[in-house]
Scaffold this motif. Structure first.
Motif, PDB file in Angstrom:
ATOM      1  N   ALA A 226       0.857  -1.189   0.000  1.00  0.00           N
ATOM      2  CA  ALA A 226       0.000   0.000   0.000  1.00  0.00           C
ATOM      3  C   ALA A 226       0.885   1.227   0.000  1.00  0.00           C
ATOM      4  N   TYR A 229       0.963   4.741   2.293  1.00  0.00           N
ATOM      5  CA  TYR A 229       0.237   4.610   3.547  1.00  0.00           C
ATOM      6  C   TYR A 229       1.081   3.907   4.604  1.00  0.00           C
ATOM      7  N   ILE A 232      -3.560   0.928   7.454  1.00  0.00           N
ATOM      8  CA  ILE A 232      -4.852   0.718   6.809  1.00  0.00           C
ATOM      9  C   ILE A 232      -5.850   0.405   7.911  1.00  0.00           C
ATOM     10  N   ASP A 258       0.195   8.294   7.760  1.00  0.00           N
ATOM     11  CA  ASP A 258      -0.766   8.387   6.670  1.00  0.00           C
ATOM     12  C   ASP A 258      -1.667   7.157   6.729  1.00  0.00           C
ATOM     13  N   CYS A 260      -5.010   4.955   5.402  1.00  0.00           N
ATOM     14  CA  CYS A 260      -6.054   4.659   4.419  1.00  0.00           C
ATOM     15  C   CYS A 260      -7.298   4.241   5.197  1.00  0.00           C
ATOM     16  N   ARG A 265     -12.765   5.094   1.355  1.00  0.00           N
ATOM     17  CA  ARG A 265     -12.197   4.829   0.033  1.00  0.00           C
ATOM     18  C   ARG A 265     -11.829   3.358  -0.075  1.00  0.00           C
ATOM     19  N   CYS A 267      -9.371   0.505  -0.075  1.00  0.00           N
ATOM     20  CA  CYS A 267      -8.029   0.241   0.454  1.00  0.00           C
ATOM     21  C   CYS A 267      -7.709  -1.234   0.285  1.00  0.00           C
ATOM     22  N   GLU A 270      -8.529  -4.846   3.556  1.00  0.00           N
ATOM     23  CA  GLU A 270      -9.590  -4.274   4.388  1.00  0.00           C
ATOM     24  C   GLU A 270     -10.132  -5.246   5.433  1.00  0.00           C
TER      25      GLU A 270
END
Length: 321
Positions: A226, A229, A232, A258, A260, A265, A267, A270
């Motif tokens: 990712a 990022y 997550i 950072d 996600c 959104r 990602c 998840e």
């Protein structure tokens, strides 16, 4: 007459010495028995405490792919979960008895970092040539259980075990559930506890969900999985934990990460197929599935900042109810 009296005194002195030696020997034997017994009433580290992170690191250091996992029977899974429930209800002796029947131990650890006492539920086969790999549970003994932190992929997701301990230490009322083997230790995906319902790990998490405990499950991803990022954050399949997810994402952002946000959104990773998350959703409980980049997990200072952010959520859970 004087000789008889002298002889009597000598014999009495010898008997006193023998009695003293017998008492000392008994104390030594009792001490040895306590050190090598089942651990039901033993307290480790009362004087100087133990480093719970080191205890867990030593435990997970033996994990590796291809070995160290045996499929538990339904009775085994149910038995460990039942024992966890007994412990949470304050029935320690009954929990100890049930665990002993399953070849598990129950002991108390005093963590010198947090100053808290934790019950440790551990598999006796951990030190065997062929461990079963059924995992461990740590319960805060000073507070009623309010929330859980789950580590399904220790070692495989490097550093998540350290994250788990840090989160447990940070807020009262926590229960830490750690898988007992590398996710690739068993046949196929049998040891991948985040995606299996036939594991001790899942049975314990089910028991906690049944009792209404919200949970956070920590994972790790490769930095290139990712790009851009550090974290997550997701609520898995459910939506109940979205408010907590937003708070967590904000807290992580304030620490310089950072994030996600999977509810806002698309990602990767998840966790919508995570079985513990699905169970939490069925119970209407908050569940956070949080993936941390390797760069976060591999640096002690960055890990500590991430733990502080997570504890903004566990503190809320601890204060609720």
């Amino acid at each position: 007459m004087r000789a008889n009296r002298s002889r009597f005194i000598t014999i009495a002195t010898i008997l006193l010495v023998i009695a003293g030696l017998a008492g000392a020997l008994t104390a030594v034997l009792r001490s040895a028995q306590g050190a090598s017994g089942s651990g039901g009433g033993r307290v480790d580290g009362r004087a100087g405490g133990v480093d719970l992170e080191r205890v867990v690191a030593d435990y997970t250091s033996r994990f590796g792919p291809g070995h160290g996992y045996r499929q538990p029977r339904k009775a085994d899974r149910a038995g460990v979960a039942e024992a966890v429930g007994l412990l949470l209800d304050g029935h320690r002796d009954q929990a100890q008895q049930r665990l002993s029947q399953l070849d598990f131990t129950l002991r108390t650890l005093v963590d010198r970092v947090s100053g808290r006492s934790f019950a440790e539920i551990a598999d006796r086969s951990d030190d065997a040539v062929a461990p079963r790999g059924w995992g461990r549970v740590y319960v805060d003994l000073g507070h009623r259980a309010r929330w859980s932190v789950q580590v399904p992929h220790p070692v495989a997701d490097q550093g998540t075990e350290r994250l788990g301990v840090g989160v447990l230490r940070g807020s009262p009322g926590g229960v830490l559930v750690i898988a007992g083997a590398h996710r690739k230790a068993g046949r196929g995906d049998s040891a991948d506890v985040a995606h299996r319902q036939d594991t001790v790990f899942d049975a314990v998490c089910d028991e906690l969900a049944r009792r209404g405990l919200p949970g956070i499950q920590v994972h790790g991803f490769a930095d290139d999985s990712a790009p851009g990022y550090d974290v997550i954050a997701s609520t898995g399949k459910g939506t109940t934990g979205r408010a907590d997810g937003r708070r967590l994402a904000d807290a992580l952002r304030q620490k310089g990460y950072d994030v996600c946000r999977a509810w806002a959104r698309s990602c990767p990773l998840e966790g919508t197929e995570n079985v513990q998350g699905r169970r939490a959703d069925s119970e209407g409980l908050a569940f956070l599935h949080v993936e941390f980049a390797h760069a976060v997990r591999d640096d002690e200072a960055r890990t500590a900042r991430a733990v502080t952010a997570v504890n903004t959520i566990t503190a809320r859970w601890a204060a609720a109810g």
